[in-house]
Design a protein around this motif. Structure first.
Motif, PDB file in Angstrom:
ATOM      1  N   GLU A 119       0.811  -1.216   0.000  1.00 29.15           N
ATOM      2  CA  GLU A 119       0.000   0.000   0.000  1.00 29.15           C
ATOM      3  C   GLU A 119       0.843   1.264   0.000  1.00 29.15           C
ATOM      4  O   GLU A 119       0.305   2.357  -0.065  1.00 29.15           O
ATOM      5  N   ASN A 120       2.162   1.148   0.075  1.00 30.97           N
ATOM      6  CA  ASN A 120       3.019   2.319   0.089  1.00 30.97           C
ATOM      7  C   ASN A 120       3.300   2.764  -1.345  1.00 30.97           C
ATOM      8  O   ASN A 120       4.206   2.263  -1.995  1.00 30.97           O
ATOM      9  N   SER A 121       2.523   3.722  -1.837  1.00 30.62           N
ATOM     10  CA  SER A 121       2.667   4.175  -3.220  1.00 30.62           C
ATOM     11  C   SER A 121       3.982   4.906  -3.455  1.00 30.62           C
ATOM     12  O   SER A 121       4.390   5.085  -4.606  1.00 30.62           O
ATOM     13  N   GLN A 122       4.664   5.315  -2.397  1.00 30.76           N
ATOM     14  CA  GLN A 122       5.949   5.988  -2.558  1.00 30.76           C
ATOM     15  C   GLN A 122       7.044   5.010  -2.990  1.00 30.76           C
ATOM     16  O   GLN A 122       8.105   5.425  -3.435  1.00 30.76           O
ATOM     17  N   LEU A 123       6.785   3.715  -2.856  1.00 35.27           N
ATOM     18  CA  LEU A 123       7.771   2.697  -3.205  1.00 35.27           C
ATOM     19  C   LEU A 123       7.348   1.845  -4.399  1.00 35.27           C
ATOM     20  O   LEU A 123       7.907   0.786  -4.641  1.00 35.27           O
ATOM     21  N   THR A 124       6.330   2.303  -5.147  1.00 35.56           N
ATOM     22  CA  THR A 124       5.865   1.568  -6.324  1.00 35.56           C
ATOM     23  C   THR A 124       5.672   2.531  -7.496  1.00 35.56           C
ATOM     24  O   THR A 124       5.484   3.730  -7.297  1.00 35.56           O
ATOM     25  N   PHE A 125       5.711   1.996  -8.696  1.00 34.68           N
ATOM     26  CA  PHE A 125       5.390   2.777  -9.883  1.00 34.68           C
ATOM     27  C   PHE A 125       4.929   1.810 -10.969  1.00 34.68           C
ATOM     28  O   PHE A 125       5.398   0.683 -11.066  1.00 34.68           O
ATOM     29  N   LEU A 126       3.972   2.254 -11.762  1.00 33.17           N
ATOM     30  CA  LEU A 126       3.407   1.436 -12.831  1.00 33.17           C
ATOM     31  C   LEU A 126       4.338   1.436 -14.034  1.00 33.17           C
ATOM     32  O   LEU A 126       4.786   2.483 -14.489  1.00 33.17           O
ATOM     33  N   ILE A 127       4.635   0.251 -14.535  1.00 36.32           N
ATOM     34  CA  ILE A 127       5.450   0.120 -15.747  1.00 36.32           C
ATOM     35  C   ILE A 127       4.561  -0.173 -16.942  1.00 36.32           C
ATOM     36  O   ILE A 127       4.696   0.429 -17.992  1.00 36.32           O
ATOM     37  N   ASN A 128       3.608  -1.116 -16.797  1.00 43.88           N
ATOM     38  CA  ASN A 128       2.768  -1.494 -17.923  1.00 43.88           C
ATOM     39  C   ASN A 128       1.350  -1.798 -17.472  1.00 43.88           C
ATOM     40  O   ASN A 128       1.129  -2.695 -16.670  1.00 43.88           O
ATOM     41  N   ASN A 129       0.421  -1.046 -18.015  1.00 39.59           N
ATOM     42  CA  ASN A 129      -1.003  -1.300 -17.846  1.00 39.59           C
ATOM     43  C   ASN A 129      -1.454  -1.980 -19.132  1.00 39.59           C
ATOM     44  O   ASN A 129      -1.382  -1.378 -20.205  1.00 39.59           O
ATOM     45  N   PRO A 130      -1.897  -3.233 -19.077  1.00 34.85           N
ATOM     46  CA  PRO A 130      -2.242  -3.961 -20.307  1.00 34.85           C
ATOM     47  C   PRO A 130      -3.397  -3.339 -21.091  1.00 34.85           C
ATOM     48  O   PRO A 130      -3.605  -3.678 -22.255  1.00 34.85           O
ATOM     49  N   PHE A 131      -4.132  -2.413 -20.488  1.00 32.65           N
ATOM     50  CA  PHE A 131      -5.255  -1.774 -21.160  1.00 32.65           C
ATOM     51  C   PHE A 131      -4.878  -0.414 -21.754  1.00 32.65           C
ATOM     52  O   PHE A 131      -5.670   0.195 -22.448  1.00 32.65           O
ATOM     53  N   GLN A 132      -3.676   0.055 -21.453  1.00 33.53           N
ATOM     54  CA  GLN A 132      -3.224   1.351 -21.952  1.00 33.53           C
ATOM     55  C   GLN A 132      -2.522   1.142 -23.292  1.00 33.53           C
ATOM     56  O   GLN A 132      -1.623   0.305 -23.403  1.00 33.53           O
ATOM     57  N   LEU A 133      -2.905   1.904 -24.290  1.00 31.71           N
ATOM     58  CA  LEU A 133      -2.381   1.694 -25.626  1.00 31.71           C
ATOM     59  C   LEU A 133      -1.052   2.397 -25.875  1.00 31.71           C
ATOM     60  O   LEU A 133      -0.290   1.988 -26.743  1.00 31.71           O
ATOM     61  N   ASP A 134      -0.757   3.463 -25.124  1.00 34.51           N
ATOM     62  CA  ASP A 134       0.527   4.124 -25.329  1.00 34.51           C
ATOM     63  C   ASP A 134       1.566   3.563 -24.350  1.00 34.51           C
ATOM     64  O   ASP A 134       1.256   2.747 -23.505  1.00 34.51           O
ATOM     65  N   HIS A 135       2.772   3.963 -24.504  1.00 33.41           N
ATOM     66  CA  HIS A 135       3.895   3.507 -23.673  1.00 33.41           C
ATOM     67  C   HIS A 135       4.028   1.982 -23.731  1.00 33.41           C
ATOM     68  O   HIS A 135       3.920   1.283 -22.753  1.00 33.41           O
ATOM     69  N   LYS A 136       4.292   1.490 -24.926  1.00 30.93           N
ATOM     70  CA  LYS A 136       4.354   0.045 -25.175  1.00 30.93           C
ATOM     71  C   LYS A 136       5.557  -0.643 -24.547  1.00 30.93           C
ATOM     72  O   LYS A 136       5.413  -1.574 -23.788  1.00 30.93           O
ATOM     73  N   GLU A 137       6.774  -0.202 -24.897  1.00 26.69           N
ATOM     74  CA  GLU A 137       7.964  -0.943 -24.505  1.00 26.69           C
ATOM     75  C   GLU A 137       8.907  -0.071 -23.677  1.00 26.69           C
ATOM     76  O   GLU A 137       9.366   0.976 -24.130  1.00 26.69           O
ATOM     77  N   LEU A 138       9.213  -0.525 -22.465  1.00 28.89           N
ATOM     78  CA  LEU A 138      10.114   0.206 -21.579  1.00 28.89           C
ATOM     79  C   LEU A 138      11.542   0.106 -22.102  1.00 28.89           C
ATOM     80  O   LEU A 138      12.019  -0.982 -22.424  1.00 28.89           O
ATOM     81  N   VAL A 139      12.234   1.235 -22.192  1.00 29.52           N
ATOM     82  CA  VAL A 139      13.622   1.281 -22.635  1.00 29.52           C
ATOM     83  C   VAL A 139      14.547   1.318 -21.420  1.00 29.52           C
ATOM     84  O   VAL A 139      15.451   0.504 -21.295  1.00 29.52           O
ATOM     85  N   ASP A 140      14.306   2.281 -20.519  1.00 27.66           N
ATOM     86  CA  ASP A 140      15.125   2.385 -19.314  1.00 27.66           C
ATOM     87  C   ASP A 140      14.418   3.221 -18.260  1.00 27.66           C
ATOM     88  O   ASP A 140      13.382   3.834 -18.514  1.00 27.66           O
ATOM     89  N   LEU A 141      14.991   3.209 -17.070  1.00 30.33           N
ATOM     90  CA  LEU A 141      14.510   4.010 -15.952  1.00 30.33           C
ATOM     91  C   LEU A 141      15.658   4.906 -15.510  1.00 30.33           C
ATOM     92  O   LEU A 141      16.818   4.472 -15.492  1.00 30.33           O
ATOM     93  N   ILE A 142      15.323   6.121 -15.127  1.00 29.49           N
ATOM     94  CA  ILE A 142      16.329   7.034 -14.593  1.00 29.49           C
ATOM     95  C   ILE A 142      15.853   7.494 -13.233  1.00 29.49           C
ATOM     96  O   ILE A 142      14.722   7.953 -13.072  1.00 29.49           O
ATOM     97  N   LEU A 143      16.702   7.325 -12.238  1.00 30.88           N
ATOM     98  CA  LEU A 143      16.419   7.798 -10.884  1.00 30.88           C
ATOM     99  C   LEU A 143      16.984   9.201 -10.760  1.00 30.88           C
ATOM    100  O   LEU A 143      18.184   9.408 -10.962  1.00 30.88           O
ATOM    101  N   ILE A 144      16.120  10.161 -10.487  1.00 34.88           N
ATOM    102  CA  ILE A 144      16.539  11.556 -10.381  1.00 34.88           C
ATOM    103  C   ILE A 144      16.361  11.977  -8.922  1.00 34.88           C
ATOM    104  O   ILE A 144      15.239  12.038  -8.412  1.00 34.88           O
ATOM    105  N   HIS A 145      17.480  12.254  -8.236  1.00 34.04           N
ATOM    106  CA  HIS A 145      17.445  12.722  -6.840  1.00 34.04           C
ATOM    107  C   HIS A 145      17.065  14.188  -6.823  1.00 34.04           C
ATOM    108  O   HIS A 145      17.474  14.957  -7.674  1.00 34.04           O
ATOM    109  N   GLN A 146      16.301  14.573  -5.817  1.00 34.79           N
ATOM    110  CA  GLN A 146      15.910  15.985  -5.710  1.00 34.79           C
ATOM    111  C   GLN A 146      16.379  16.545  -4.399  1.00 34.79           C
ATOM    112  O   GLN A 146      16.704  15.889  -3.498  1.00 34.79           O
TER     113      GLN A 146
END
Length: 146
Positions: A119-146
């Motif tokens: 339930e901690n949304s701060q530690l999760t992120f969506l990569i692929n929603n099978p019903f979403q038509l855009d954002h097909k193939e993940l290339v990479d992830l970048i962690l940006i510190h603030q």
């Protein structure tokens, strides 16, 4: 006037250098169901993994990314970061940065993480929603510190 321009250029270069230095990248091939370290800074280690998760009442699997943060210091740490997701057809987290900023407080000498169903949304992120038509193939992830 010339000294002002030189100073402004120097400040711009230093700021750009700090932004580039504060980013870590992981390719989609490296991101698996096992934890992969993406960052280690000042006694804080951040790792990522991905998993296909079953959502109640839905037949298809959603792919989520999960974050594990290890604080090896004797002090609690407050972190702010964005996990930018670059796809073959676009980017998530590149715009509207406030919407994608994660804020985490991790106690001294401890580890926090998430898995499917967390339930901690701060530690999760969506990569692929099978019903979403855009954002097909993940290339990479970048962690940006603030």
């Amino acid at each position: 006037m010339m000294n002002f321009k030189k100073t402004l250029i120097l400040i711009s270069l230093l700021t750009f250098g700090a932004q580039v230095h504060a980013q870590e990248k992981i390719s989609s091939e490296t991101l698996t169901i096992d934890w992969s370290q993406i960052s280690q800074k000042d006694g804080v280690i951040i790792s990522l993994k991905k998993e296909d998760c079953k959502i109640i009442g839905v037949d298809k699997l959603f792919t989520y990314g999960f974050i594990k943060i290890e604080n090896t210091t004797n002090e609690a740490q407050n972190l702010q970061f964005i996990v930018q997701r670059n796809y073959t057809d676009g980017c998530v987290g590149c715009e509207h940065k406030d919407e994608y900023t994660k804020t985490v407080n991790i106690p001294a000498n401890s580890t926090i993480s998430a898995v499917c169903g967390s339930e901690n949304s701060q530690l999760t992120f969506l990569i692929n929603n099978p019903f979403q038509l855009d954002h097909k193939e993940l290339v990479d992830l970048i962690l940006i510190h603030q």
